[in-house]
Design a protein around this motif. Structure first.
Motif, PDB file in Angstrom:
ATOM      1  N   HIS A  25       1.884   1.680  31.104  1.00 22.45           N
ATOM      2  CA  HIS A  25       1.739   3.108  31.393  1.00 22.45           C
ATOM      3  C   HIS A  25       0.673   3.753  30.536  1.00 22.45           C
ATOM      4  CE1 HIS A  25       4.987   2.643  33.986  1.00 22.45           C
ATOM      5  NE2 HIS A  25       5.925   2.628  33.097  1.00 22.45           N
ATOM      6  N   HIS A  26      -0.498   3.167  30.586  1.00 23.60           N
ATOM      7  CA  HIS A  26      -1.640   3.740  29.871  1.00 23.60           C
ATOM      8  C   HIS A  26      -1.839   5.169  30.328  1.00 23.60           C
ATOM      9  CE1 HIS A  26      -5.880   4.584  29.172  1.00 23.60           C
ATOM     10  NE2 HIS A  26      -5.896   3.601  28.317  1.00 23.60           N
ATOM     11  N   ILE A  27      -1.913   6.078  29.368  1.00 26.13           N
ATOM     12  CA  ILE A  27      -2.102   7.485  29.718  1.00 26.13           C
ATOM     13  C   ILE A  27      -3.569   7.825  29.514  1.00 26.13           C
ATOM     14  CG2 ILE A  27      -1.523   9.846  29.116  1.00 26.13           C
ATOM     15  CD1 ILE A  27       1.247   8.939  28.436  1.00 26.13           C
ATOM     16  N   PRO A  30      -7.270  13.692  28.559  1.00 28.00           N
ATOM     17  CA  PRO A  30      -8.059  14.760  29.175  1.00 28.00           C
ATOM     18  C   PRO A  30      -9.548  14.606  28.922  1.00 28.00           C
ATOM     19  CG  PRO A  30      -6.117  15.668  28.141  1.00 28.00           C
ATOM     20  CD  PRO A  30      -6.153  14.228  27.764  1.00 28.00           C
ATOM     21  N   PHE A  78      -9.334   9.047  38.041  1.00 25.15           N
ATOM     22  CA  PHE A  78      -8.369  10.078  38.454  1.00 25.15           C
ATOM     23  C   PHE A  78      -7.122   9.447  39.047  1.00 25.15           C
ATOM     24  CE2 PHE A  78     -10.973  13.082  36.979  1.00 25.15           C
ATOM     25  CZ  PHE A  78     -11.580  14.027  37.803  1.00 25.15           C
ATOM     26  N   MET A  79      -7.296   8.350  39.792  1.00 22.90           N
ATOM     27  CA  MET A  79      -6.152   7.717  40.426  1.00 22.90           C
ATOM     28  C   MET A  79      -5.617   6.540  39.607  1.00 22.90           C
ATOM     29  SD  MET A  79      -7.621   7.925  44.302  1.00 22.90           S
ATOM     30  CE  MET A  79      -6.223   7.878  45.379  1.00 22.90           C
ATOM     31  N   HIS A  80      -6.174   6.362  38.395  1.00 23.08           N
ATOM     32  CA  HIS A  80      -5.639   5.417  37.419  1.00 23.08           C
ATOM     33  C   HIS A  80      -5.744   3.956  37.809  1.00 23.08           C
ATOM     34  CE1 HIS A  80      -2.654   8.657  35.783  1.00 23.08           C
ATOM     35  NE2 HIS A  80      -3.903   8.996  35.648  1.00 23.08           N
ATOM     36  N   VAL A  81      -6.470   3.624  38.852  1.00 25.21           N
ATOM     37  CA  VAL A  81      -6.410   2.234  39.324  1.00 25.21           C
ATOM     38  C   VAL A  81      -6.939   1.265  38.279  1.00 25.21           C
ATOM     39  CG1 VAL A  81      -7.364   0.656  41.041  1.00 25.21           C
ATOM     40  CG2 VAL A  81      -6.413   2.826  41.742  1.00 25.21           C
ATOM     41  N   GLN A  84      -3.995  -0.036  36.435  1.00 21.08           N
ATOM     42  CA  GLN A  84      -2.813  -0.442  37.192  1.00 21.08           C
ATOM     43  C   GLN A  84      -2.764  -1.954  37.336  1.00 21.08           C
ATOM     44  OE1 GLN A  84      -0.560   1.806  37.959  1.00 21.08           O
ATOM     45  NE2 GLN A  84      -1.252   3.137  39.619  1.00 21.08           N
ATOM     46  N   SER A  85      -1.669  -2.415  37.954  1.00 23.11           N
ATOM     47  CA  SER A  85      -1.473  -3.858  38.115  1.00 23.11           C
ATOM     48  C   SER A  85      -2.475  -4.422  39.115  1.00 23.11           C
ATOM     49  CB  SER A  85      -0.060  -4.117  38.622  1.00 23.11           C
ATOM     50  OG  SER A  85       0.107  -3.456  39.860  1.00 23.11           O
TER      51      SER A  85
ATOM     52  N   GLU C  39       6.865   1.931  39.925  1.00 18.49           N
ATOM     53  CA  GLU C  39       5.815   1.072  40.475  1.00 18.49           C
ATOM     54  C   GLU C  39       5.939   0.967  41.990  1.00 18.49           C
ATOM     55  OE1 GLU C  39       3.311  -0.553  38.950  1.00 18.49           O
ATOM     56  OE2 GLU C  39       2.725  -2.013  40.469  1.00 18.49           O
ATOM     57  N   TRP C  46       0.181   4.170  47.820  1.00 16.13           N
ATOM     58  CA  TRP C  46      -1.105   3.536  48.105  1.00 16.13           C
ATOM     59  C   TRP C  46      -1.133   2.941  49.506  1.00 16.13           C
ATOM     60  CZ3 TRP C  46      -5.792   4.021  46.737  1.00 16.13           C
ATOM     61  CH2 TRP C  46      -6.098   4.440  45.439  1.00 16.13           C
ATOM     62  N   ALA C 101      -5.534  15.833  38.030  1.00 18.72           N
ATOM     63  CA  ALA C 101      -5.443  14.716  37.083  1.00 18.72           C
ATOM     64  C   ALA C 101      -4.865  15.199  35.757  1.00 18.72           C
ATOM     65  CB  ALA C 101      -6.811  14.088  36.875  1.00 18.72           C
ATOM     66  N   LEU C 102      -5.291  16.407  35.343  1.00 17.27           N
ATOM     67  CA  LEU C 102      -4.745  16.959  34.102  1.00 17.27           C
ATOM     68  C   LEU C 102      -3.257  17.256  34.248  1.00 17.27           C
ATOM     69  CD1 LEU C 102      -7.625  19.308  32.936  1.00 17.27           C
ATOM     70  CD2 LEU C 102      -6.856  17.188  31.870  1.00 17.27           C
ATOM     71  N   GLU C 108       2.956  13.467  31.972  1.00 19.80           N
ATOM     72  CA  GLU C 108       3.199  12.243  31.194  1.00 19.80           C
ATOM     73  C   GLU C 108       3.481  12.560  29.735  1.00 19.80           C
ATOM     74  OE1 GLU C 108      -0.365  10.208  32.307  1.00 19.80           O
ATOM     75  OE2 GLU C 108       0.719   8.741  33.508  1.00 19.80           O
ATOM     76  N   LEU C 227      -2.216  11.032  43.739  1.00 17.24           N
ATOM     77  CA  LEU C 227      -2.938  10.017  44.508  1.00 17.24           C
ATOM     78  C   LEU C 227      -3.366  10.577  45.869  1.00 17.24           C
ATOM     79  CD1 LEU C 227      -0.828   6.791  43.903  1.00 17.24           C
ATOM     80  CD2 LEU C 227      -3.024   7.373  42.924  1.00 17.24           C
ATOM     81  N   HIS C 230      -6.215  13.221  45.435  1.00 15.62           N
ATOM     82  CA  HIS C 230      -7.501  12.599  45.139  1.00 15.62           C
ATOM     83  C   HIS C 230      -8.058  11.905  46.365  1.00 15.62           C
ATOM     84  CE1 HIS C 230      -7.247  13.570  40.992  1.00 15.62           C
ATOM     85  NE2 HIS C 230      -6.173  12.856  40.801  1.00 15.62           N
TER      86      HIS C 230
END
Lengths: 118, 557, 253
Positions: A25-27, A30, A78-81, A84-85, C39, C46, C101-102, C108, C227, C230
């Motif tokens: 869960h890498h954050i 900003p 922005f979508m964190h891909v 992600q896994s 998850e 997605w 995103a913020l 979080e 998601l 975006h």
């Protein structure tokens, strides 16, 4: 019925479903978002200016390249891909692959219908 | 026990057997508890009832078609009405029966149990899927009642967009909605299979039924949206006259066909793959043998899904596509037959040296293997450009797809319903009646559709309600077969319903099958398992089953 | 003794001992752990976005085809669109995405006030985008450039009479501008429809965020909506150059 002795990793989770790839869960901070945001705005300005210059056949190529770059950084950050896994990354790739199949294979008909008139 | 029994059916002692006191059917009472359920098993039953309802409506239209075709003259109904018959037959059978048949009923019921999960990943979306299906079905019935639609199930432009005044928009909307039902089911399956397998359940220990549904789900998720946009464009073309499919405004009718068939070819694999999954389970159980070449069968499902996306233009060979693209697609079509053939070969090798018995599901499975092979091979004929130009738009096509869809898929569906009926209901159906129905169906099917291959080859066009008199004999044979086929399909309705009250108590595992769903009670608990299982053996491991049952107590006192 | 199907201890208990996970009240019991639930939710969203890619894909292909068949008509028609408005809308939507995103970040790190603030900003900018789009659509309506019975091609046949420095089109080519405008309205309209649905969901999320639903570690709805938002942004990122910037060079060739 025998109960399993609990091994080091929590119970025999061969399929690794309960903590998919131990994602941490890498954050995203900003500040990182701000950098991406500024890049997106800059690219928007860039694409508007590039449209005013006559580059012949490269105009649409550059426009699409800039748009693709913007899309990629939105997806990665922005979508964190990026964090992600592998499953999510493959899923995103699969989506764009199918889109490309739709476009290119349909195009194979139109391009070859009347050579020279395209 | 003297000679080896001709059946593997192993029912508990009927004098003491009882249905389990607590199961998913009696867990809650009242209609609302069914209509607002989140239990995947209840949703599967809801789907089973709905698709059976639509099956008989679609079947009624088939009967009307065959009735008209008894005579060469167009003497029963007018051309427009006949067009409505085959359109409604196609739309209902494809979108409201075949596409959801195995996935939404058997898949919904069994996939969580087969992988050791308590439910699908998104139970509420599963329920939404069913409601979308019902709305799509209701809209279709609305179009029917308002006067029907006569475009053919393929909605080909510009006929559908410019030349007809029937209820195209209503029907297109109905399919749009039903498409989302399919998308959400597929989405649910993919997430469930990836993320909800029990401990020890690796990809290659899953039943092949699950692999088949995984592949079909990928097709549902990636293919269905394209037909959705195609239908939206048809609706807009009719409402506003936008011109995308109108040559006078610069549009191209073939664009519709490209978008439509981009889904509708994978759609046939959406329909058949789950059926192939059923056949894998049935063939293994009734040969008491692990499926030969498990890995090949698993990968062939995914290969069918992948290649299935690359061949759609073979439905458009005579429509004005370029010859060069037609060549490419024809070549690719040859390739897509290979994985299907791999499955047939592997099932045959499973049968070899197996301990085969001929219970009803196995009869349907044998029917499937023979009829699907014929249907599939004729598909290869049609994939070759030269043959297709002669055979397309004739009854050869009609025969081809009915062999794969009815001789193949519908038989697989019936095999699955019979195989898992004891698990879903706790009751056994009467075996001799069911065997009779299977044989009647098989005979009826051959009589109905084999003449159609000849008719097509001789040149009888499809979608016409008049034909030259020399074709009458074959048409009469076909209609006679259709009557027999109808009886064959009515019989299960009757005896399966009868079995709900009067059937023998089935017990946990009447077929002595492997698979996690057979190691729990019949009908199952709402939560499927009291404790989540740990999978510590391979799929189709009959030795493991033997060890397990050796210690079991089956008789009290 | 031979284990049949071995069973586990209560999954929750073990998981809690061995993970530092957050125990949230929204944990659904068909999932073994909240991580699995999160998850799965993300993966499901997605997959839904993949269906959206394929859905818009059909429209993008139609655009590709007709732009190449009727390039001159598309150029002339595209130059009717306002680049400043389009660029402003692009910047607005990108900013809206930035705030979204913020918002995910705020959820979080469990800062409720910031979360609500960022959701509000996302929504306001979304409305600003739609407002500008409405203005553009209205302008098209007034100029009779909405495809259908009232479509008027006179501006394209004789641009000089309207003070435009465009190449004039022959009447049959001018008819093809209707295809451009159809694609313009279909693609931006479909996009706007997705935005309207998104704004509706945003209101609901704002209410829940205000109630504190997302301030104790349960971030999945915010994350998954992010998601979606975006994705809608990315569609516009492609629509803007394709629709507005086909050929903006001065009339020299």
């Amino acid at each position: 019925m025998a109960h399993e002795d609990q091994p080091e990793q929590h119970y025999n989770d061969a399929a690794n479903v309960t903590n998919p790839e131990h994602a941490s869960h890498h954050i995203v901070s900003p500040a990182q978002y701000a950098v991406v945001f500024a890049t997106l705005l800059a690219c928007t300005a860039l694409t508007v200016f590039a449209a005013d210059i006559n580059l012949g056949v490269f105009n649409p190529i550059i426009a699409l390249a800039i748009a693709s770059f913007k899309g990629v950084i939105v997806i990665l950050f922005f979508m964190h891909v990026k964090y992600q896994s592998k499953l999510i990354k493959v899923t995103v790739g699969a989506g764009f692959f199918m889109f490309l199949v739709l476009v290119t294979m349909t195009l194979s008909d139109y391009i070859s219908r009347a050579w020279g008139l395209w | 026990m003297s000679a080896p029994s001709p059946t593997i059916l192993n029912l508990p002692d009927q004098s003491t057997a009882q249905l389990p006191r607590r199961n998913f059917i009696n867990a809650e009472h009242g209609l609302l508890s069914w209509l607002f359920t989140s239990d995947h098993k209840r949703i599967a039953i809801l789907y089973l009832i709905s698709i059976t309802f639509f099956f008989f409506i679609g079947g009624a239209f088939a009967g009307l078609i065959r009735l008209e075709l008894l005579t060469p003259q167009p003497d029963l109904v007018s051309s427009d009405t006949y067009n409505k018959f085959f359109t409604m037959h196609g739309i209902i059978m494809i979108f409201l029966f075949l596409v959801p048949s195995v996935p939404a009923t058997l898949g919904n019921f069994l996939i969580p149990m087969m992988i050791g999960a308590r439910d699908l990943a998104f139970p509420k979306i599963n329920l939404l899927s069913w409601y979308l299906y019902v709305i799509g079905g209701t809209l279709t019935l609305t179009a029917l009642v308002l006067g029907g639609v006569d475009t053919g199930w393929t909605f080909t432009a510009p006929l559908s967009t410019h030349y007809l005044n029937t209820h195209v928009i209503t029907t297109a909307s109905a399919i749009f909605v039903a498409g989302f039902s399919s998308i959400f089911t597929g989405l649910n399956f993919i997430v469930t299979i990836h993320r909800m397998r029990c401990p020890g359940m690796t990809w290659f220990r899953m039943p092949l039924f699950v692999w088949a549904h995984y592949a079909a789900s990928i097709l549902m998720v990636l293919g269905t949206p394209v037909v959705a946009i195609a239908l939206v464009l048809v609706i807009l073309e009719r409402l506003v006259g936008i011109g995308v499919f109108d040559p006078t405004k610069g549009g191209d009718p073939l664009l519709f066909q490209h978008l439509f068939w981009f889904y509708s070819h994978p759609a046939v694999y959406i329909m058949i793959l789950p059926g192939m999954g059923v056949i894998s389970e049935v063939v293994s159980t009734f040969s008491r043998k692990r499926i030969f070449g498990y890995t090949a069968v698993a990968f062939s499902s995914v290969a069918i899904a992948l290649f299935g996306f690359f061949v759609w233009e073979h439905h458009m060979f005579i429509m004005g596509v370029s010859n060069y693209s037609a060549l490419i697609f024809s070549l690719l079509t040859m390739l897509v037959a290979v994985p299907s053939a791999i499955k047939i070969f592997n099932w045959c090798f499973t049968l070899q040296q197996g301990s085969i018995t001929f219970e009803t599901p196995m009869l349907y499975a044998f029917g499937f293997m023979g009829l699907f092979t014929i249907g599939g091979l004729t598909g290869v004929f049609l994939g070759s450009l030269g043959m297709d130009i002669q055979l397309t738009e004739t009854y050869f096509i009609v025969a081809h797809f009915h062999f794969v869809m009815v001789g193949g898929m519908l038989m697989a569906f019936l095999a699955g319903v019979h195989f898992w009926w004891p698990k879903m209901t706790g009751r056994m159906y009467p075996e001799s009646l069911s065997k009779l129905a299977a044989v009647v169906t098989f005979i009826g099917f051959i009589l109905t559709f084999m003449p159609q291959f000849v008719l097509g080859y001789l040149g009888m066009p499809r979608r016409y309600h008049a034909y030259p008199p020399e074709f009458q004999v074959l048409n009469v044979l076909s209609t006679a077969g259709a009557t027999i086929l109808g009886i064959g399909y009515l019989m299960p309705m009757i005896y399966l319903a009868w079995s709900l009250k009067y059937g023998a108590i089935a017990g946990d595992n009447p077929w002595q099958a492997t698979g996690l769903e057979w190691q729990t009670q019949s009908p199952p608990l709402t939560e499927n398992f009291i404790e989540i299982p740990i999978m510590d053996h391979e799929a189709y491991d009959y030795d493991w089953l033997e060890h397990k049952t050796a210690d079991e107590v089956t008789h009290v006192g | 003794m031979d284990s049949a199907i071995a069973t586990t201890q209560a999954e929750h208990g073990i998981a809690e001992q061995q993970h530092e996970h957050v125990s949230v009240p929204q944990h659904r019991h068909h999932f073994a752990t909240p991580e699995q639930q999160r998850e799965a939710g993300s993966f499901g969203m997605w997959l839904f976005l993949l269906t959206e890619i394929m859905f818009f894909g059909g429209l993008f292909f139609a655009y590709l085809l007709f732009r190449n068949w009727y390039y001159d008509a598309f150029v002339t028609a595209s130059n009717q669109l306002s680049v400043p408005l389009g660029a402003a809308n692009t910047a607005i939507l990108i900013t809206s995405g930035f705030f979204m995103a913020l918002a995910v970040w705020a959820a979080e790190v469990r800062k409720q006030t910031l979360l609500v603030l960022f959701l509000i900003l996302t929504t306001l900018l979304g409305f600003a985008f739609l407002g500008i789009k409405a203005d553009e659509y209205h302008e098209k309506y007034e100029k009779h450039h909405i495809p259908g019975a009232s479509f008027d091609t006179s501006q394209f046949i004789n641009p000089a009479a309207y003070g435009l420095s465009e190449k004039p089109l022959a009447p049959d080519a001018a008819q093809k501008t209707q295809l451009f405008f159809f694609l313009y309205f279909a693609m931006t309209g479909m996009h706007a429809l997705h935005m309207v649905l998104g704004l509706g969901i945003l209101f609901w999320l704002m209410i829940r965020a205000q109630r504190g639903d997302f301030s104790s570690g349960y971030v999945a709805p915010i994350e998954n909506f992010g998601l979606y938002w975006h994705f809608v942004d990315i569609v516009w990122i492609f629509l803007f150059p394709l629709l507005y910037l086909i050929n903006r060079h001065p009339l020299a060739h």
